[in-house]
Design a protein around this motif. Structure first.
Motif, PDB file in Angstrom:
ATOM      1  N   THR A 120       0.836  -1.196   0.000  1.00 56.49           N
ATOM      2  CA  THR A 120       0.000   0.000   0.000  1.00 56.49           C
ATOM      3  C   THR A 120       0.869   1.243   0.000  1.00 56.49           C
ATOM      4  OG1 THR A 120      -0.079   0.004   2.409  1.00 56.49           O
ATOM      5  CG2 THR A 120      -1.832  -1.165   1.252  1.00 56.49           C
ATOM      6  N   THR A 122       0.556   5.608   0.694  1.00 59.69           N
ATOM      7  CA  THR A 122      -0.241   6.765   1.062  1.00 59.69           C
ATOM      8  C   THR A 122       0.592   8.008   0.842  1.00 59.69           C
ATOM      9  OG1 THR A 122      -1.424   5.507   2.720  1.00 59.69           O
ATOM     10  CG2 THR A 122      -1.510   7.880   2.917  1.00 59.69           C
ATOM     11  N   TYR A 502     -12.374  10.659  -6.819  1.00 56.15           N
ATOM     12  CA  TYR A 502     -12.234   9.587  -5.834  1.00 56.15           C
ATOM     13  C   TYR A 502     -10.756   9.232  -5.664  1.00 56.15           C
ATOM     14  CZ  TYR A 502     -17.221   8.880  -6.790  1.00 56.15           C
ATOM     15  OH  TYR A 502     -18.578   9.034  -6.954  1.00 56.15           O
ATOM     16  N   ASN A 503     -10.034   9.136  -6.772  1.00 55.85           N
ATOM     17  CA  ASN A 503      -8.617   8.801  -6.702  1.00 55.85           C
ATOM     18  C   ASN A 503      -7.798   9.923  -6.071  1.00 55.85           C
ATOM     19  OD1 ASN A 503      -8.696   6.187  -7.763  1.00 55.85           O
ATOM     20  ND2 ASN A 503      -8.692   6.929  -9.870  1.00 55.85           N
ATOM     21  N   LEU A 506      -8.134   9.315  -2.398  1.00 60.00           N
ATOM     22  CA  LEU A 506      -7.338   8.161  -1.996  1.00 60.00           C
ATOM     23  C   LEU A 506      -5.850   8.449  -2.071  1.00 60.00           C
ATOM     24  CD1 LEU A 506      -9.440   5.336  -3.671  1.00 60.00           C
ATOM     25  CD2 LEU A 506      -9.173   5.765  -1.214  1.00 60.00           C
ATOM     26  N   ASN A 510      -5.023   6.680   1.470  1.00 61.85           N
ATOM     27  CA  ASN A 510      -5.568   5.496   0.814  1.00 61.85           C
ATOM     28  C   ASN A 510      -6.377   4.593   1.732  1.00 61.85           C
ATOM     29  OD1 ASN A 510      -3.665   4.100   2.312  1.00 61.85           O
ATOM     30  ND2 ASN A 510      -2.565   3.270   0.563  1.00 61.85           N
ATOM     31  N   THR A 511      -6.585   5.012   2.989  1.00 63.55           N
ATOM     32  CA  THR A 511      -7.457   4.261   3.880  1.00 63.55           C
ATOM     33  C   THR A 511      -8.835   4.908   3.999  1.00 63.55           C
ATOM     34  OG1 THR A 511      -6.823   5.468   5.908  1.00 63.55           O
ATOM     35  CG2 THR A 511      -5.438   3.600   5.246  1.00 63.55           C
ATOM     36  N   GLU A 513     -12.270   5.231   3.572  1.00 61.96           N
ATOM     37  CA  GLU A 513     -13.247   4.254   3.131  1.00 61.96           C
ATOM     38  C   GLU A 513     -14.329   4.829   2.218  1.00 61.96           C
ATOM     39  OE1 GLU A 513     -14.859   2.446   6.561  1.00 61.96           O
ATOM     40  OE2 GLU A 513     -12.977   1.536   7.202  1.00 61.96           O
ATOM     41  N   ALA A 515     -14.276   7.112  -0.025  1.00 59.95           N
ATOM     42  CA  ALA A 515     -13.852   7.203  -1.423  1.00 59.95           C
ATOM     43  C   ALA A 515     -13.845   5.823  -2.070  1.00 59.95           C
ATOM     44  CB  ALA A 515     -12.477   7.853  -1.526  1.00 59.95           C
ATOM     45  N   ARG A 516     -13.464   4.801  -1.301  1.00 54.91           N
ATOM     46  CA  ARG A 516     -13.486   3.437  -1.842  1.00 54.91           C
ATOM     47  C   ARG A 516     -14.921   2.987  -2.115  1.00 54.91           C
ATOM     48  NH1 ARG A 516      -8.666   0.993  -1.930  1.00 54.91           N
ATOM     49  NH2 ARG A 516      -7.015   1.800  -0.576  1.00 54.91           N
ATOM     50  N   LYS A 535     -12.444  -4.017  -4.690  1.00 56.22           N
ATOM     51  CA  LYS A 535     -12.611  -2.903  -3.756  1.00 56.22           C
ATOM     52  C   LYS A 535     -13.446  -3.348  -2.552  1.00 56.22           C
ATOM     53  CE  LYS A 535     -10.362   0.246  -6.038  1.00 56.22           C
ATOM     54  NZ  LYS A 535      -9.099   0.794  -5.505  1.00 56.22           N
TER      55      LYS A 535
END
Length: 644
Positions: A120, A122, A502-503, A506, A510-511, A513, A515-516, A535
């Motif tokens: 991952t 971030t 959304y990206n 993130l 990147n955690t 939620e 947006a995911r 996802k």
């Protein structure tokens, strides 16, 4: 690996027995708490590799939900055990806002399966918890027993529903300080403070870091931000934007460019002999020149007097012509209790992250109120928290209390508008409350954001985008605003633009939620089932609740066998098997049935959602998922009953 095989890591005079979980130094056992030892084992087994905080916490506390401060404490314990001196990095290196790296040479004895690989990434992780919570803080596992049951229910609903159900269904679719000196000479004839229309106020940097209180630094910045934000001739970036740079070594000018402002206020802070000394300077971003400097000093116990003087002088430096009312705002104190203020700042930070971070926010807001029951902003913070977790009675109580304590508190009016929207469908009342919030504080990103939400629910998507972008301009690093702009594009059938936002969210964290969740909606709408399912699995994995691994395996098998339709049927069976005394999630059921092609059952549960005043039904007018039902008289009746 056979249990007979022994595996060691050696570095310097230390040997780590990974099987027996023992740390030896020249043959003698080094005392180290179990979790600190586990953290060391993960770091040592990945020498030279940067491990993100999230990944370390997942590896060390895989079966428990703990605060981020636990990792900070564990790393501190390891450093002390290894004899690492402050400021030195002979063993563990800290990468601000990201994580840690083991930098000493490591020798592996015997063989072990491949070490943990961190995949991952971030771009912007926070060190606010590390800055605000000293390393000596006792680690604390957050227990649901410390929270009211209704909040726990809402959080569980968020973690499980947002990670699985909603993704499967909805996705388908701070006078009197001793003022020393200021220098108002302009750096150049062509540069004038009167040309400053936007500013970022950074926490002053400590001159003696080992004795510094980061909450004091952030408190000074937040007080300036709060007071100057009420002035209409300058845009001030909110505290939620500048906390990303606490402990950051990036230059103030670069921070200003990142936040897209005309000027940045930076400085230093020193506490000595019972005094607090603050030196500040105002920098023009474009010319990179100094516009103003000021030095301030006050007794350690009179920090609020210091804040009053700084606010007044900074306003003068910006050449702001103030009305008597605005001058009063510059010395308005939200609380006179430093500890209450510190707790409030922490609460606000955690609330901005949403999700399970509100557990921490709740505790800090409650502490602030206990320390100062007349602290209106803390009541407003708790109202925000309850509103965004759908605990409406509590939200209304705290919002009303905040307004009773301070009718001019913009955030309380904004929260009141939010409640009127989602709880009462009082669209006219919601608009009045949100407009009042913006009138009181034009720099409130939260008020502009929720005004955008209001427009979207009414189907006025163009106006919603304008309001949301104004909110993002005020708070460029806001995760929720960025993601919600993407959602507006989704409502407008602009999928590529939605994915872009959304990206962006993130990339900041990147955690995040939400947006995911949103990204999964897009994938499903576009028929990208495999991408959507990946996802979903990631969201379920992040939940880290009992039975997570078993659930993930079941979901994988179900998807492989019958795709997203199979997952919808699986979730439907799970809901219907719940006790009759448990209220059924009406909007979820409507979405499941609609996805399965059963319009009659979908409409039945939408009518039930209307009766329940389910939070998510407020989006009924604009969510693309309902397109197949828009011409049905029963659907139109529901929309009419909601006043939409």
């Amino acid at each position: 690996m056979s249990s007979q095989i022994r595996h060691f890591y050696e570095f310097g005079s230390f040997r780590l027995d990974s099987e027996r979980r023992r740390l030896l130094r020249d043959g003698d056992v080094v005392n180290l708490p179990p979790k600190a030892l586990e953290a060391l084992a993960v770091l040592v087994s990945n020498p030279g590799r940067l491990l993100e905080r999230e990944a370390l916490m997942h590896a060390v506390w895989a079966d428990a939900f703990v605060e981020d401060a636990n990792l900070t404490v564990a790393i501190s314990q390891v450093r002390k055990a290894l004899g690492q001196q402050p400021g030195k990095e002979e063993y563990i290196q800290t990468v601000p806002r990201i994580g840690y790296r083991f930098v000493a040479d490591v020798r592996e004895i015997k063989e072990e399966p491949a070490p943990l690989i961190i995949t991952t990434h971030t771009v912007s992780k926070t060190v606010v918890e590390e800055e605000l919570l000293p390393e000596e803080t006792t680690p604390k596992t957050v227990s649901s027993n410390t929270l009211p049951k209704n909040i726990v229910v809402s959080l569980i609903r968020h973690r499980r529903i947002q990670a699985l159900a909603v993704v499967l269904t909805l996705a388908l679719g701070l006078g009197g300080a001793y003022y020393l000196r200021t220098d108002n000479r302009m750096a150049a004839a062509e540069t004038s403070s009167s040309s400053i229309h936007s500013i970022a106020i950074l926490p002053p940097q400590p001159l003696n870091p080992e004795a510094e209180n980061s909450a004091l630094r952030l408190g000074i910045a937040d007080a300036l931000i709060t007071r100057l934000s009420a002035l209409r001739r300058v845009t001030v970036r909110p505290t939620s934007a500048i906390v990303h740079y606490v402990g950051n070594r990036e230059s103030s000018l670069n921070v200003g460019r990142s936040l897209r402002v005309d000027a940045v206020l930076e400085g230093s802070l020193q506490r000595a002999d019972g005094r607090v000394r603050v030196s500040l300077r105002l920098l023009d971003i474009k010319s990179e020149r100094q516009l103003w400097t000021g030095k301030f000093e006050e007794a350690d116990g009179d920090i609020f007097k210091l804040q009053d003087s700084i606010a007044q002088q900074v306003a003068m430096a910006l050449s702001l012509e103030l009305t008597p009312g605005e001058r009063a705002l510059l010395t308005k104190r939200e609380t006179t209790n430093p500890d209450a203020y510190s707790a409030y700042l922490k609460g606000n930070y955690f609330w901005s992250k949403r999700g399970w971070a509100v557990v921490n926010a709740y505790e800090h807001f409650r502490k602030a109120i206990e320390l100062d029951p007349s602290f209106a902003a803390a009541h407003a913070g708790l109202a925000n928290l309850h509103a965004t977790t759908e605990n409406w009675p509590e939200a209304e109580i705290f919002a009303q209390k905040a307004l009773e304590l301070d009718e001019t508190l913009a955030e309380a009016h904004a929260t009141s508008g939010f409640i009127k929207m989602f709880r009462h469908w009082d669209w006219a009342g919601a608009e009045r409350s949100l407009d009042r919030a913006i009138e009181l504080n034009p720099n409130s990103a939260n008020a502009h954001h929720w005004k955008g939400v209001y427009f979207s629910l009414r189907g006025r998507l163009s106006e919603a985008k304008t309001a949301m972008h104004q909110a993002l301009q005020l708070d460029p690093l806001s995760l929720i605003i960025t993601a919600d702009i993407g959602q507006l594009h989704y409502f407008s059938d602009e999928y590529d633009e939605a994915i872009e936002y959304y990206n962006r969210a993130l990339a900041l964290d990147n955690t995040f939620e939400i947006a995911r969740d949103y990204l999964t909606q897009i994938y499903l709408t576009k028929g990208m089932e495999r991408e959507a399912f990946n996802k979903i699995l990631r969201l379920v994995e992040q939940s880290n609740t009992p039975g997570t691994k078993k659930l993930m395996l079941t979901l994988q098998r179900t998807f492989d066998r019958s795709g997203m339709k199979g997952l919808s049927k699986f979730h439907l069976q799970d809901i219907l098997a719940r006790p009759l005394t448990q209220k059924k999630p009406a909007v979820e059921l409507a979405h499941i049935y609609l996805h399965l092609g059963d319009r009659e059952e979908a409409l039945k549960w939408l009518e039930e959602a209307c009766e329940q005043r389910d939070f998510m039904i407020a989006f009924i007018k604009v969510h693309p998922f309902y397109d197949p039902l828009r011409n049905d008289p029963r659907f139109q009746s529901i929309v009419a009953r909601m006043g939409l």
